[in-house]
Design an enzyme around this catalytic site. Structure first.
Site, PDB file in Angstrom:
ATOM      1  N   GLY A  15       0.951  -1.052   0.078  1.00 39.86           N
ATOM      2  CA  GLY A  15       0.366  -0.131   0.013  1.00 39.86           C
ATOM      3  C   GLY A  15       1.294   1.497  -0.071  1.00 39.86           C
ATOM      4  O   GLY A  15       0.925   1.717   0.463  1.00 39.86           O
ATOM      5  N   SER A  17       1.511   3.660  -2.280  1.00 36.36           N
ATOM      6  CA  SER A  17       1.277   4.490  -3.140  1.00 36.36           C
ATOM      7  C   SER A  17       0.986   5.537  -2.379  1.00 36.36           C
ATOM      8  O   SER A  17       0.714   6.948  -3.473  1.00 36.36           O
ATOM      9  CB  SER A  17       0.231   3.859  -4.694  1.00 36.36           C
ATOM     10  OG  SER A  17      -0.964   3.847  -4.403  1.00 36.36           O
ATOM     11  N   ARG A  18       0.308   5.674  -1.690  1.00 40.95           N
ATOM     12  CA  ARG A  18      -0.620   7.029  -1.519  1.00 40.95           C
ATOM     13  C   ARG A  18      -0.230   6.918   0.398  1.00 40.95           C
ATOM     14  O   ARG A  18       0.324   6.218   1.212  1.00 40.95           O
ATOM     15  CB  ARG A  18      -1.735   6.795  -1.146  1.00 40.95           C
ATOM     16  CG  ARG A  18      -2.772   7.007  -3.266  1.00 40.95           C
ATOM     17  CD  ARG A  18      -3.874   7.250  -3.623  1.00 40.95           C
ATOM     18  NE  ARG A  18      -4.798   6.294  -2.983  1.00 40.95           N
ATOM     19  CZ  ARG A  18      -6.070   6.138  -2.539  1.00 40.95           C
ATOM     20  NH1 ARG A  18      -6.166   7.490  -2.759  1.00 40.95           N
ATOM     21  NH2 ARG A  18      -6.376   5.020  -2.037  1.00 40.95           N
ATOM     22  N   VAL A  68      -2.519  -7.665  -1.974  1.00 36.31           N
ATOM     23  CA  VAL A  68      -2.127  -8.451  -0.456  1.00 36.31           C
ATOM     24  C   VAL A  68      -3.164  -9.707  -0.660  1.00 36.31           C
ATOM     25  O   VAL A  68      -3.051 -10.557   1.382  1.00 36.31           O
ATOM     26  CB  VAL A  68      -1.651  -7.577   0.609  1.00 36.31           C
ATOM     27  CG1 VAL A  68      -0.880  -6.209  -0.063  1.00 36.31           C
ATOM     28  CG2 VAL A  68      -3.400  -6.837   1.269  1.00 36.31           C
ATOM     29  N   TYR A 161     -12.562  -3.275  11.408  1.00 33.65           N
ATOM     30  CA  TYR A 161     -11.073  -1.995  11.866  1.00 33.65           C
ATOM     31  C   TYR A 161     -10.801  -2.656  12.611  1.00 33.65           C
ATOM     32  O   TYR A 161      -9.084  -2.929  12.994  1.00 33.65           O
ATOM     33  CB  TYR A 161     -11.257  -0.862  11.350  1.00 33.65           C
ATOM     34  CG  TYR A 161      -9.667   0.302  11.151  1.00 33.65           C
ATOM     35  CD1 TYR A 161      -9.458  -0.616   9.585  1.00 33.65           C
ATOM     36  CD2 TYR A 161      -9.905   0.706  11.107  1.00 33.65           C
ATOM     37  CE1 TYR A 161      -8.178   0.360   9.232  1.00 33.65           C
ATOM     38  CE2 TYR A 161      -8.862   0.976  11.185  1.00 33.65           C
ATOM     39  CZ  TYR A 161      -7.155   1.171  10.473  1.00 33.65           C
ATOM     40  OH  TYR A 161      -6.289   1.638   9.920  1.00 33.65           O
ATOM     41  N   LYS A 165      -7.122  -4.499  13.540  1.00 32.91           N
ATOM     42  CA  LYS A 165      -5.614  -3.380  13.372  1.00 32.91           C
ATOM     43  C   LYS A 165      -5.422  -4.846  15.231  1.00 32.91           C
ATOM     44  O   LYS A 165      -4.310  -4.976  15.660  1.00 32.91           O
ATOM     45  CB  LYS A 165      -5.838  -2.909  13.574  1.00 32.91           C
ATOM     46  CG  LYS A 165      -6.278  -2.170  12.732  1.00 32.91           C
ATOM     47  CD  LYS A 165      -5.123  -2.298  11.243  1.00 32.91           C
ATOM     48  CE  LYS A 165      -5.093  -1.129  10.287  1.00 32.91           C
ATOM     49  NZ  LYS A 165      -3.487  -1.671   9.065  1.00 32.91           N
ATOM     50  N   ILE A 194      -3.993  11.222  11.487  1.00 34.30           N
ATOM     51  CA  ILE A 194      -2.825  10.993  10.397  1.00 34.30           C
ATOM     52  C   ILE A 194      -3.716  12.386   9.149  1.00 34.30           C
ATOM     53  O   ILE A 194      -4.576  11.782   8.827  1.00 34.30           O
ATOM     54  CB  ILE A 194      -2.193  10.379  10.043  1.00 34.30           C
ATOM     55  CG1 ILE A 194      -1.645   9.090  11.516  1.00 34.30           C
ATOM     56  CG2 ILE A 194      -1.550  10.843   9.171  1.00 34.30           C
ATOM     57  CD1 ILE A 194      -1.201  10.316  12.275  1.00 34.30           C
TER      58      ILE A 194
END
Length: 250
Positions: A15, A17-18, A68, A161, A165, A194
Protein backbone atom coordinates in the site's frame (compact mmCIF):
# COMPACT_ATOMS: atom_id res chain seq x y z
CA UNK A 1 33.99 -6.38 -6.19
CA UNK A 2 32.89 -9.49 -4.33
CA UNK A 3 29.44 -10.97 -4.59
CA UNK A 4 28.34 -9.62 -1.23
CA UNK A 5 28.92 -6.03 -2.34
CA UNK A 6 26.73 -6.55 -5.40
CA UNK A 7 23.66 -7.52 -3.41
CA UNK A 8 20.76 -5.08 -3.76
CA UNK A 9 19.05 -4.67 -0.39
CA UNK A 10 15.36 -3.86 -0.66
CA UNK A 11 12.48 -2.60 1.47
CA UNK A 12 8.94 -3.63 0.50
CA UNK A 13 6.10 -1.27 1.45
CA UNK A 14 2.60 -2.61 0.85
CA UNK A 15 0.00 0.00 0.00
CA UNK A 16 2.93 2.27 -0.74
CA UNK A 17 1.36 4.51 -3.35
CA UNK A 18 -0.53 6.99 -1.16
CA UNK A 19 -0.87 8.49 2.32
CA UNK A 20 1.30 7.06 5.07
CA UNK A 21 2.67 4.39 2.70
CA UNK A 22 3.93 7.02 0.27
CA UNK A 23 5.55 9.01 3.09
CA UNK A 24 7.28 5.84 4.32
CA UNK A 25 8.68 5.07 0.85
CA UNK A 26 10.08 8.62 0.56
CA UNK A 27 11.56 8.61 4.08
CA UNK A 28 13.25 5.25 3.56
CA UNK A 29 14.74 6.61 0.34
CA UNK A 30 16.14 9.59 2.27
CA UNK A 31 17.44 7.68 5.28
CA UNK A 32 18.73 4.41 3.81
CA UNK A 33 20.33 2.77 0.80
CA UNK A 34 17.37 0.45 0.33
CA UNK A 35 15.89 -0.06 -3.11
CA UNK A 36 12.21 0.68 -2.44
CA UNK A 37 9.57 -1.78 -3.68
CA UNK A 38 6.33 0.20 -3.87
CA UNK A 39 3.36 -2.15 -3.79
CA UNK A 40 0.01 -0.98 -5.11
CA UNK A 41 -3.26 -2.70 -5.98
CA UNK A 42 -4.93 -0.61 -8.70
CA UNK A 43 -3.78 3.03 -8.76
CA UNK A 44 -0.72 2.75 -10.99
CA UNK A 45 -0.39 6.50 -11.47
CA UNK A 46 -0.23 7.10 -7.72
CA UNK A 47 2.46 4.41 -7.45
CA UNK A 48 4.45 6.04 -10.26
CA UNK A 49 4.12 9.41 -8.51
CA UNK A 50 5.53 7.84 -5.35
CA UNK A 51 8.38 6.30 -7.35
CA UNK A 52 9.17 9.72 -8.80
CA UNK A 53 9.23 11.20 -5.28
CA UNK A 54 11.56 8.38 -4.15
CA UNK A 55 13.96 9.23 -6.97
CA UNK A 56 13.76 12.94 -6.19
CA UNK A 57 14.72 12.06 -2.60
CA UNK A 58 17.88 10.43 -3.94
CA UNK A 59 16.70 6.83 -3.76
CA UNK A 60 15.95 4.03 -6.18
CA UNK A 61 12.82 1.94 -6.46
CA UNK A 62 10.21 0.26 -8.60
CA UNK A 63 6.50 -0.47 -8.44
CA UNK A 64 4.99 -3.91 -7.81
CA UNK A 65 1.32 -4.57 -8.45
CA UNK A 66 -0.47 -7.18 -6.35
CA UNK A 67 -3.46 -7.40 -4.04
CA UNK A 68 -2.23 -8.41 -0.57
CA UNK A 69 -5.53 -10.27 -0.03
CA UNK A 70 -4.81 -12.68 -2.90
CA UNK A 71 -2.25 -15.19 -1.64
CA UNK A 72 -1.53 -16.67 -5.08
CA UNK A 73 -1.02 -13.21 -6.55
CA UNK A 74 1.32 -12.24 -3.73
CA UNK A 75 3.39 -15.41 -4.22
CA UNK A 76 3.56 -15.29 -8.01
CA UNK A 77 4.43 -11.57 -8.15
CA UNK A 78 7.13 -11.77 -5.48
CA UNK A 79 8.57 -15.04 -6.84
CA UNK A 80 8.66 -13.62 -10.35
CA UNK A 81 10.40 -10.49 -9.07
CA UNK A 82 12.96 -12.51 -7.08
CA UNK A 83 13.57 -14.74 -10.10
CA UNK A 84 14.46 -11.67 -12.19
CA UNK A 85 16.49 -10.08 -9.40
CA UNK A 86 18.70 -12.91 -8.17
CA UNK A 87 21.16 -10.52 -6.53
CA UNK A 88 18.43 -8.80 -4.51
CA UNK A 89 17.27 -9.50 -0.98
CA UNK A 90 14.28 -8.04 0.83
CA UNK A 91 15.39 -7.03 4.32
CA UNK A 92 12.52 -4.77 5.34
CA UNK A 93 8.79 -5.48 5.11
CA UNK A 94 6.35 -2.70 5.95
CA UNK A 95 2.83 -4.11 6.09
CA UNK A 96 0.94 -0.90 5.47
CA UNK A 97 -1.95 -1.95 3.19
CA UNK A 98 -5.30 -1.49 4.89
CA UNK A 99 -8.84 -0.32 4.21
CA UNK A 100 -11.78 0.91 6.27
CA UNK A 101 -15.45 0.13 5.81
CA UNK A 102 -16.91 1.96 8.77
CA UNK A 103 -20.38 1.50 10.15
CA UNK A 104 -22.23 0.38 13.24
CA UNK A 105 -21.77 -3.32 13.89
CA UNK A 106 -25.51 -4.04 13.90
CA UNK A 107 -25.72 -2.83 10.28
CA UNK A 108 -22.38 -4.25 9.14
CA UNK A 109 -22.44 -6.59 6.14
CA UNK A 110 -20.32 -9.71 6.01
CA UNK A 111 -18.48 -8.24 3.01
CA UNK A 112 -17.54 -5.12 4.98
CA UNK A 113 -16.29 -7.33 7.80
CA UNK A 114 -14.37 -9.74 5.58
CA UNK A 115 -12.79 -7.13 3.30
CA UNK A 116 -11.31 -5.15 6.18
CA UNK A 117 -10.07 -8.26 8.02
CA UNK A 118 -8.66 -9.75 4.81
CA UNK A 119 -6.69 -6.66 3.84
CA UNK A 120 -5.03 -5.92 7.19
CA UNK A 121 -4.74 -9.35 8.79
CA UNK A 122 -4.56 -11.80 5.90
CA UNK A 123 -2.52 -9.28 3.93
CA UNK A 124 0.05 -9.32 6.74
CA UNK A 125 0.05 -13.14 6.65
CA UNK A 126 0.28 -13.50 2.87
CA UNK A 127 3.22 -11.14 2.41
CA UNK A 128 5.18 -11.87 5.59
CA UNK A 129 4.68 -15.64 5.58
CA UNK A 130 5.91 -15.88 2.00
CA UNK A 131 9.09 -13.88 2.67
CA UNK A 132 9.87 -15.03 6.23
CA UNK A 133 11.96 -18.04 5.14
CA UNK A 134 14.40 -15.77 3.33
CA UNK A 135 14.70 -13.43 6.32
CA UNK A 136 15.47 -16.42 8.55
CA UNK A 137 18.17 -17.66 6.16
CA UNK A 138 19.66 -14.15 5.95
CA UNK A 139 19.56 -13.91 9.76
CA UNK A 140 18.52 -10.29 9.49
CA UNK A 141 15.30 -8.42 8.89
CA UNK A 142 12.85 -5.75 9.94
CA UNK A 143 9.10 -6.34 9.89
CA UNK A 144 6.96 -3.29 10.64
CA UNK A 145 3.19 -3.61 10.85
CA UNK A 146 1.06 -0.51 10.53
CA UNK A 147 -1.80 -0.83 13.00
CA UNK A 148 -3.94 1.85 14.61
CA UNK A 149 -5.19 3.47 17.76
CA UNK A 150 -8.42 1.61 16.91
CA UNK A 151 -6.64 -1.72 17.36
CA UNK A 152 -5.54 -0.74 20.86
CA UNK A 153 -8.59 0.95 22.35
CA UNK A 154 -11.35 0.10 19.87
CA UNK A 155 -13.31 2.76 18.01
CA UNK A 156 -17.10 2.88 17.79
CA UNK A 157 -18.21 2.43 14.20
CA UNK A 158 -15.02 0.53 13.41
CA UNK A 159 -15.55 -2.89 14.95
CA UNK A 160 -14.14 -4.57 11.83
CA UNK A 161 -11.09 -2.29 11.59
CA UNK A 162 -10.46 -2.48 15.36
CA UNK A 163 -10.67 -6.29 15.18
CA UNK A 164 -8.28 -6.45 12.21
CA UNK A 165 -5.66 -4.16 13.72
CA UNK A 166 -6.01 -5.73 17.17
CA UNK A 167 -5.29 -9.11 15.61
CA UNK A 168 -2.19 -7.79 13.84
CA UNK A 169 -0.97 -6.42 17.19
CA UNK A 170 -1.27 -9.91 18.70
CA UNK A 171 0.51 -11.44 15.73
CA UNK A 172 3.30 -8.86 16.00
CA UNK A 173 4.01 -9.76 19.63
CA UNK A 174 3.96 -13.51 18.98
CA UNK A 175 6.08 -13.49 15.82
CA UNK A 176 8.63 -11.19 17.45
CA UNK A 177 9.30 -13.87 20.07
CA UNK A 178 9.63 -16.63 17.48
CA UNK A 179 12.32 -14.97 15.38
CA UNK A 180 14.23 -12.59 17.68
CA UNK A 181 17.22 -14.95 17.87
CA UNK A 182 17.66 -14.61 14.11
CA UNK A 183 18.22 -10.86 14.42
CA UNK A 184 14.80 -10.10 12.95
CA UNK A 185 12.64 -7.56 14.72
CA UNK A 186 8.87 -7.30 14.47
CA UNK A 187 7.16 -4.13 15.63
CA UNK A 188 3.86 -2.35 15.14
CA UNK A 189 3.25 1.36 14.67
CA UNK A 190 -0.14 2.66 15.83
CA UNK A 191 -1.03 6.07 14.39
CA UNK A 192 -3.87 8.16 15.75
CA UNK A 193 -5.47 10.85 13.57
CA UNK A 194 -3.13 11.46 10.62
CA UNK A 195 -3.91 13.76 7.68
CA UNK A 196 -4.47 11.36 4.76
CA UNK A 197 -7.16 10.42 2.24
CA UNK A 198 -8.46 7.93 4.81
CA UNK A 199 -9.19 10.67 7.35
CA UNK A 200 -10.28 13.25 4.76
CA UNK A 201 -13.98 12.86 5.61
CA UNK A 202 -13.46 13.32 9.35
CA UNK A 203 -14.33 16.55 11.14
CA UNK A 204 -10.76 17.59 11.94
CA UNK A 205 -11.76 20.80 13.72
CA UNK A 206 -13.96 18.87 16.16
CA UNK A 207 -11.80 15.76 16.57
CA UNK A 208 -8.54 17.58 17.24
CA UNK A 209 -10.08 18.80 20.51
CA UNK A 210 -9.73 15.19 21.75
CA UNK A 211 -6.00 15.23 21.01
CA UNK A 212 -3.75 16.73 23.70
CA UNK A 213 -1.40 18.00 20.96
CA UNK A 214 -4.46 19.78 19.51
CA UNK A 215 -3.82 18.76 15.91
CA UNK A 216 -3.81 15.85 13.48
CA UNK A 217 -0.44 14.29 12.72
CA UNK A 218 1.31 14.32 9.34
CA UNK A 219 2.26 11.19 7.36
CA UNK A 220 5.89 12.31 7.48
CA UNK A 221 5.89 12.11 11.28
CA UNK A 222 4.79 8.48 11.10
CA UNK A 223 7.34 7.79 8.35
CA UNK A 224 10.25 8.99 10.53
CA UNK A 225 9.29 6.42 13.18
CA UNK A 226 8.97 3.61 10.62
CA UNK A 227 12.32 4.55 9.10
CA UNK A 228 13.96 4.31 12.52
CA UNK A 229 12.41 0.87 13.13
CA UNK A 230 13.66 -0.22 9.69
CA UNK A 231 17.23 0.73 10.59
CA UNK A 232 19.98 -1.06 12.49
CA UNK A 233 19.60 1.56 15.25
CA UNK A 234 16.43 -0.17 16.46
CA UNK A 235 17.98 -3.64 16.86
CA UNK A 236 16.96 -4.12 20.54
CA UNK A 237 13.33 -3.07 20.02
CA UNK A 238 11.00 -5.94 19.12
CA UNK A 239 7.47 -7.03 19.88
CA UNK A 240 6.50 -3.42 20.58
CA UNK A 241 3.48 -1.36 19.61
CA UNK A 242 4.58 2.26 19.34
CA UNK A 243 1.86 4.89 19.50
CA UNK A 244 2.08 8.05 17.44
CA UNK A 245 -1.10 9.89 18.29
CA UNK A 246 -0.37 13.28 19.89
CA UNK A 247 -1.22 11.92 23.35
CA UNK A 248 -4.68 10.54 22.47
CA UNK A 249 -5.19 7.38 24.50
CA UNK A 250 -8.90 7.17 25.30
Amino acid sequence: MNEKEQVTKCALVTGGSRGIGKAICIQLAKDSDYHILINYQSNKQAALDTLEAVKEAGGTGEILQFNVVNNEEVKSTLDNWLEHNKNAIIEVIVNNAGITKDGLFMWMTQDDWNNVINTSLNGFFNVTNHLIQKLLVQKYGRIINMVSLSGLKGTAGQTNYSAAKGAVIGATKALAQEIAKRNITVNAVAPGFIKTDMTGDLDEKELKKMVPANRFGNPEEVAHLVSFLASKKSSYITGEVININGGLYS
